[in-house]
Scaffold this active site. Sequence first.
Site, PDB file in Angstrom:
ATOM      1  N   HIS A 152       5.872 -27.222  -0.541  1.00 43.01           N
ATOM      2  CA  HIS A 152       5.112 -28.303  -1.176  1.00 43.01           C
ATOM      3  C   HIS A 152       4.027 -27.757  -2.100  1.00 43.01           C
ATOM      4  O   HIS A 152       3.135 -28.481  -2.521  1.00 43.01           O
ATOM      5  CB  HIS A 152       4.519 -29.217  -0.106  1.00 43.01           C
TER       6      HIS A 152
ATOM      7  N   LYS B  20     -14.104   1.627  -4.062  1.00 41.55           N
ATOM      8  CA  LYS B  20     -15.169   2.139  -3.184  1.00 41.55           C
ATOM      9  C   LYS B  20     -16.161   2.974  -3.983  1.00 41.55           C
ATOM     10  O   LYS B  20     -17.376   2.839  -3.831  1.00 41.55           O
ATOM     11  CB  LYS B  20     -14.569   3.004  -2.069  1.00 41.55           C
TER      12      LYS B  20
ATOM     13  N   GLU C 201       0.830  -1.208   0.000  1.00 42.06           N
ATOM     14  CA  GLU C 201       0.000   0.000   0.000  1.00 42.06           C
ATOM     15  C   GLU C 201       0.866   1.261   0.000  1.00 42.06           C
ATOM     16  O   GLU C 201       0.448   2.313  -0.474  1.00 42.06           O
ATOM     17  CB  GLU C 201      -0.924  -0.014   1.233  1.00 42.06           C
TER      18      GLU C 201
END
Length: 425
Positions: free
Chosen positions: A298, A413, A277
């Site tokens: 793995h 948003k 960010e």
Amino acid sequence: MITLNDRFAGSFDVAPYQEIVTKIHRMIHDKTGAGNDFLGWVDWALNYDEEEFARMIDAAERLKDRTDVVVVCGIGGSYLGARAAIEMIKGLYPSTGPEIIFAGNTFSGTYMKQVMDYIKDKRTVVNVISKSGTTTETALAFRILRAHMEEKYGKEGARERILCTTDKARGVLKELADREGYETFVIPDDIGGRYSGLTAVGLLPMALAGINIREVMKGFLKANHDLNTDDLKVNDAYRYAVERRILQARGYDVEMYVSYEMQMRSYMEWLKQLFGESEGKEGKGILPDSVIFSTDLHSLGQFIQEGKKVLFETVIEVKDPGCAMVVPEDAENSDGMNYLSGKKLDWVNAQAMEGTLKAHYETGSVPNLIITIPDMKAETFGYMCYWFFVACAMTCYMLDINPFNQPGVEVYKKNMFKLLGKPGA
Ligand code: PA5
């Protein structure tokens, strides 16, 4: 207390960067760079509010014997630091203190339903955390939690069990808390979400979990002192900031954080937020990701070893994980594991790390930086936070990026509010 080792990453000539590092070091401490009104964390260890700090400890003391579960309701910077701390310091299945769970970090109705079913018959405390007070995920979850608390304990009882962490004067949550008489804790104006883990945002949940927050602040202060130097020969946080810039210039656009400890998973989630960010702007930045080894050897291990050479690894090595678990002897050796009888599991883990470093770097040509921390205790957590804060600020400023805003977060948003029919959207 924390060291950076680059013996598995190639050679770095950092000396030519000393001049720019010195300049940026002054920018950080004199608060003259981009986003300079969000540098409150730099002096926070020296000038945090002692009265509020004591109130957090009091709240935890008052509630600890009357609480089974604390719901921490927040998202992004308003929960990742607390989760990182609690898991790192207390482990994943702690036997002491109230259990801490998280809400307000998703719109998933199925998740919220599970939270509500889980707390139904448990003695519950809610700590809602939102700087803006308007974050939709958090506000919706808190609405559901508040209704539950009032139904369960009555208005008066709920008041004793709801704690609000928000802006000192502004915002819907602050107004609601004042109106309802909830105890409030402050998110300082000059400290942004992802840098706020050592304010009430992280400290209150830590205290509620039974963590000694004085130890956390001791580590934060110590790092503030140790890292107040621009000298790249001394300041490993700055050297890390420079080396990741050099690695990106060499073509590595992804940084894979690695830990060999399960309880560091959330710490790395928080690192992903801190660096992602802060740095991912203007078409620039390194993409942070994380893995737990040997678990993910793995799965993603294959890509790291032989896939496209886009990534370098940053291993968070824990010198003393603090556990003496030993491989037991089996008289029949039915699983063929007796060659490890009597050995500590942590020793086996350390050999796995050494073998992997060699495999990834020497065979796979994947550079590995190693950041060594002494243990997973509260003081180390505090120290680490400051270490990564200054490293992040330095590395972003080196890229000419403002480390303290997140303009891109608003785009989803805006679209979502339109679709939701939010008034004014
Ligand atoms: O780092 C940030 O600024 C964000 O992750 C915020 O912390 C997050 O969006 C939550 O915001 P608020 O505390 O205002 O609810």
